[in-house]
Design an enzyme around this catalytic site. Structure first.
Site, short mmCIF file in Angstrom:
data_model
loop_
_atom_site.label_atom_id
_atom_site.label_comp_id
_atom_site.label_asym_id
_atom_site.label_seq_id
_atom_site.Cartn_x
_atom_site.Cartn_y
_atom_site.Cartn_z
N THR A 1 -9.71 -34.09 8.69
CA THR A 1 -8.74 -33.05 8.34
C THR A 1 -7.81 -33.49 7.21
OG1 THR A 1 -8.76 -32.36 10.63
CG2 THR A 1 -6.91 -31.58 9.29
N HIS A 2 -7.59 -32.58 6.30
CA HIS A 2 -6.61 -32.77 5.23
C HIS A 2 -5.34 -31.98 5.57
CE1 HIS A 2 -4.84 -33.00 1.25
NE2 HIS A 2 -4.59 -31.71 1.38
N PRO A 3 -4.18 -32.53 5.40
CA PRO A 3 -3.87 -33.90 5.03
C PRO A 3 -3.49 -34.70 6.28
CG PRO A 3 -1.94 -32.55 4.65
CD PRO A 3 -2.95 -31.70 5.38
#
Ligand SMILES: Cc1cc2nc3c(=O)[nH]c(=O)nc-3n(C[C@H](O)[C@H](O)[C@H](O)COP(=O)(O)OP(=O)(O)OC[C@H]3O[C@@H](n4cnc5c(N)ncnc54)[C@H](O)[C@@H]3O)c2cc1C
Length: 275
Positions: free
Chosen positions: A248-250
């Site tokens: 997952t970002h961020p």
């Protein structure tokens, strides 16, 4: 504002660790306004901690005096095993005063076991807890041993320093070749959203295969990032599984993609092999 001085007899703070770690921690303390005195040989301490205290140390052949109000001595821990009748019970001690145990945590007295710091093993709460599991299983007829277990740890500075598995120093002293992946925290996007870009991540990967040999983080939430890598190490995942994961970002874990996608340098076996 209170002034703080850290006095250390070694030439570096946490001197067993890699140079980039000790330098990072030193710079961190300095930036916090903490004075660090290295290579110190304490000559004498006078007056009273809590009121006024004076420490005299040898600094390159000259005497140096540090004055303050409080003194915290943090020069190691000693087992509290003297004079409590362990000899009468047949429980032998090591020359350093720790309770002598085998890898099953049995003492020299049949039916008597020892756990935790008093065995002289790595002095961490999670190791004491694992010692409990070893004894629990053995009392119940199992054969659970302490040998070969991982000893992760985290120094809860801000940012934290955490390591699991081999440091570079350890790999070099043991003559183990490795690929070194290392990125500054500036390359971790989450570090920017947190405004916590100090530090670095680094990993040692074997050269003959793709297993991760060691991981060090000097970063915000280093202990959490290390645990994620530790799980990969337990599962013996090739490092590329982390590199190629969709994370997952961020998040800070996303930094592991950047770490393992960076260009590694190869450190061959060194002259220290076998040291
Ligand atoms: C400042 C500091 C910070 C630490 N931070 C961390 C950390 O962040 N993470 C981590 O994993 N570890 C940390 N540790 C280490 C951790 O606290 C120890 O490894 C852990 O507590 C060991 O557990 P233990 O049960 O073996 O011993 P202890 O927790 O020391 O328990 C031993 C007990 O035995 C009692 N006792 C001693 N002698 C006798 C006697 N003669 N008769 C009866 N009772 C006795 C003591 O009073 C104590 O209650 C830290 C240690 C210190 C000193």
């Amino acid at each position: 504002m209170r002034r703080v001085t850290v006095i250390d007899r070694n030439d570096r703070l946490v001197h067993h660790e890699d140079d980039d770690v000790t330098e990072g921690l030193h710079a961190l303390l300095k930036d916090e306004g903490i004075e660090v005195v290295l290579n110190a040989r304490i000559q004498r301490i006078s007056e009273k901690s809590g009121d006024r205290v004076r420490v005299v140390l040898a600094d390159g052949g000259r005497e140096k005096t540090i004055e303050g109000t409080h003194l915290l001595a943090a020069s190691g821990r000693a087992p509290n095993t003297e004079g409590i009748g362990l000899d009468l019970a047949g429980v032998e001690l090591t020359p350093d005063g720790y309770v002598k145990v085998n890898e099953r945590l049995e003492t020299t007295a049949p039916g008597v076991w020892a756990v935790g710091d008093v065995t002289g093993g790595p002095k961490f709460t999670h190791i004491s807890f694992d010692d409990f599991r070893v004894i629990r299983d053995n009392i119940n007829g199992g054969n659970h041993v302490t040998t070969g277990r991982q000893v992760p740890f985290c120094l809860f500075t801000d940012p934290e320093f955490a390591r699991v598995g081999l440091s570079e120093k350890q790999a070099q002293n043991r003559g183990i070749a490795y690929r070194l992946f290392r990125i500054p925290m500036e390359q971790v996007l989450r570090a920017h959203t947190l405004s916590e870009t100090r530090g670095f991540l680094k990993a040692l990967v074997e050269t003959a295969g793709d297993r991760i040999l060691g991981f060090t983080a000097f970063s915000v939430d280093a202990g959490e990032i290390m645990s994620a890598v530790q799980i990969a190490m337990i599962a013996e995942l090739p490092y590329a599984k982390l590199r190629d994961a969709v994370l997952t970002h961020p998040t800070l874990m996303e930094g592991l993609i950047s770490l393992f996608a960076s260009a590694p340098s190869v450190v061959a076996r060194t002259a220290n092999a076998g040291a």
